[in-house]
Write an enzyme that holds these catalytic residues in place. Structure first.
Site, mmCIF file in Angstrom:
data_model
loop_
_atom_site.group_PDB
_atom_site.id
_atom_site.type_symbol
_atom_site.label_atom_id
_atom_site.label_comp_id
_atom_site.label_asym_id
_atom_site.label_seq_id
_atom_site.Cartn_x
_atom_site.Cartn_y
_atom_site.Cartn_z
ATOM 1 N N ASP A 34 66.320 27.918 155.297
ATOM 2 C CA ASP A 34 65.120 27.071 155.225
ATOM 3 C C ASP A 34 64.507 27.251 153.848
ATOM 4 O OD1 ASP A 34 63.332 25.686 157.731
ATOM 5 O OD2 ASP A 34 62.270 25.980 155.826
ATOM 6 N N HIS A 176 70.150 5.660 167.619
ATOM 7 C CA HIS A 176 69.236 6.616 168.238
ATOM 8 C C HIS A 176 67.807 6.110 168.047
ATOM 9 C CE1 HIS A 176 67.848 10.303 169.864
ATOM 10 N NE2 HIS A 176 67.354 10.772 168.752
HETATM 11 N N1 APR Z 1 65.664 22.072 152.975
HETATM 12 C C1 APR Z 1 65.800 22.810 154.078
HETATM 13 N N2 APR Z 1 64.922 22.816 155.083
HETATM 14 C C2 APR Z 1 63.848 22.025 154.954
HETATM 15 C C3 APR Z 1 63.656 21.201 153.827
HETATM 16 C C4 APR Z 1 64.624 21.243 152.815
HETATM 17 N N3 APR Z 1 64.510 20.515 151.706
HETATM 18 N N4 APR Z 1 62.506 20.529 154.010
HETATM 19 C C5 APR Z 1 61.997 20.901 155.191
HETATM 20 N N5 APR Z 1 62.808 21.815 155.758
HETATM 21 C C6 APR Z 1 62.639 22.540 157.017
HETATM 22 C C7 APR Z 1 61.181 22.821 157.348
HETATM 23 O O1 APR Z 1 60.694 23.913 156.577
HETATM 24 C C8 APR Z 1 61.270 23.127 158.830
HETATM 25 O O2 APR Z 1 61.391 24.515 159.082
HETATM 26 O O3 APR Z 1 63.111 21.784 158.118
HETATM 27 C C9 APR Z 1 62.557 22.389 159.286
HETATM 28 C C10 APR Z 1 62.296 21.318 160.312
HETATM 29 O O4 APR Z 1 61.821 21.950 161.440
HETATM 30 P P1 APR Z 1 60.715 21.326 162.418
HETATM 31 O O5 APR Z 1 59.648 20.669 161.623
HETATM 32 O O6 APR Z 1 60.348 22.383 163.388
HETATM 33 O O7 APR Z 1 61.501 20.148 163.144
HETATM 34 P P2 APR Z 1 62.532 20.257 164.362
HETATM 35 O O8 APR Z 1 61.791 20.088 165.647
HETATM 36 O O9 APR Z 1 63.424 21.428 164.203
HETATM 37 O O10 APR Z 1 63.348 18.901 164.134
HETATM 38 C C11 APR Z 1 64.122 18.748 162.970
HETATM 39 O O11 APR Z 1 65.512 17.035 163.922
HETATM 40 O O12 APR Z 1 65.355 15.868 165.917
HETATM 41 C C12 APR Z 1 65.079 15.854 164.556
HETATM 42 O O13 APR Z 1 63.147 14.430 164.363
HETATM 43 C C13 APR Z 1 63.603 15.745 164.248
HETATM 44 O O14 APR Z 1 63.927 15.232 161.942
HETATM 45 C C14 APR Z 1 63.558 16.261 162.845
HETATM 46 C C15 APR Z 1 64.648 17.337 162.857
#
Ligand code: APR
Length: 321
Positions: A34, A176
């Site tokens: 992350d 989707h």
């Molecule tokens: N590189 C890596 N990770 C990133 C980046 C990046 N450039 N930008 C954001 N993130 C991370 C965020 O820091 C966060 O921890 O992506 C993660 C996304 O996690 P959540 O916000 O908890 O979302 P989540 O419920 O896991 O869903 C992720 O899947 O189903 C889809 O719509 C949903 O697009 C979303 C994705």
């Protein structure tokens, strides 16, 4: 045999559950990436500290350095932001497409032989962009949506009929989004058509149709139903479990037939787009697309869904991706 290595890009809600499930099922070593400092390290430490209780000895590493995903066999991408109030679809598309650009470039560099499963939304566009940037063979870049949509549909059918969900087979095709296509005609309980069971239950064809339509609509809106309840995020347990089913099929060359967001080369009359269809998943990713006959009504719904996917991809290209 060396352990398989599974990289999770995005250590948010889905990424965290994925890491725990992979560990508990001993599917392979996990690298959770992350951009937020300490977050993936904290989650992985927490999961690893349950290893004695859950009895697994996989390596579980949290990182902010892409180099750590080097040599991964499978990469699951959940990086991206969920839509917030006031954000347009284009805003989300731009934000997540920018994230996907960086992610895909790094996957290409550090895990060039991996099979990639994309979960980030808007799914159909994100898979398309990921394949374009990595340049990986289309069978090795796929998206998770249909396994979850089909599981949701199956769950509602099981509740309605009062039978085990294990005996339900129900398939959701298409993109989707709201235009997804739950296939009523093919839904069955161990071979018995669900519609026949509903008609017998209610002894009324119109009522049976109403009940089925309600389940279909609930399936289409199921993601939104969870968002409304959670208030601060979207579904994460079920998307993680659904992705694990795909991972297992690929890692163990299971040849499972799973609804997959897969690249079509003329199948279903669609050329050059990622759409949700039944695919055979094995060591080579989406090894084969299984076509099935759609009646006029189903075909019209599929065409409508594909139209929405095409518009989404066109929007993304218009925005410069
Ligand atoms: N590189 C890596 N990770 C990133 C980046 C990046 N450039 N930008 C954001 N993130 C991370 C965020 O820091 C966060 O921890 O992506 C993660 C996304 O996690 P959540 O916000 O908890 O979302 P989540 O419920 O896991 O869903 C992720 O899947 O189903 C889809 O719509 C949903 O697009 C979303 C994705």
């Amino acid at each position: 045999m060396p352990r398989k290595k599974i990289a999770l890009i995005g250590g948010g809600q889905i990424g965290g559950v994925l890491a725990q499930l992979i560990a508990q099922k001993e599917l392979g070593d996990v690298v959770l990436f992350d951009i937020v400092e300490d977050l993936p390290q904290g989650k992985c430490l927490d999961i690893a500290e349950a290893s004695r209780v859950d009895l697994f000895d996989n390596s579980i590493k949290g990182t902010n350095d892409y180099k750590d995903i080097e040599g991964s066999d499978i990469v699951i991408i959940t990086a991206g932001l969920p839509r917030k109030p006031g954000m347009s679809r284009d805003d989300l598309l731009v934000t997540n497409a920018k994230i996907m650009q960086t992610v895909a470039e790094n996957v290409k560099q550090y895990a060039p032989n991996s099979t990639v499963i994309v979960v980030s939304n808007p799914l159909d566009a994100m898979v398309t962009l990921c394949q374009k940037i990595t340049g990986f063979p289309t069978n090795k870049v796929i998206g998770q949506a249909g396994v979850l949509d089909s599981s949701r549909f199956s769950t509602f059918i099981a509740w309605e009929l009062g039978v085990s969900v294990k005996d339900i087979n129900a398939l959701v095709l298409g993109g989707h989004g709201d235009t997804m296509v739950p296939l009523i005609r093919y839904a069955n309980v161990n071979g018995i058509p669900v519609m026949e069971l509903l008609e017998r239950k209610y002894n009324d064809k119109t009522k049976a149709k109403e009940v089925m339509d309600a389940m279909v609509n609930r399936t289409k809106m199921a993601g939104g139903e969870i968002v409304k309840l959670l208030k601060t995020g979207s579904a994460f347990y079920s998307p993680a479990s659904s992705s694990i089913a795909m991972v297992k099929a690929i890692l163990f060359d299971e040849k499972r037939v799973l609804p997959t967001c897969a690249y079509l080369n003329g199948e279903f009359g669609i050329n050059g787009y990622y759409v949700g269809v039944p695919a055979v998943l094995g060591a080579n990713g989406a090894e084969k697309i299984l076509e099935l006959t759609l009646n006029d009504e189903e075909k019209a719904m599929m065409d409508n869904s594909v139209k929405a996917v095409k518009e989404l991809v066109a929007d993304m290209e218009r925005l410069g991706f």
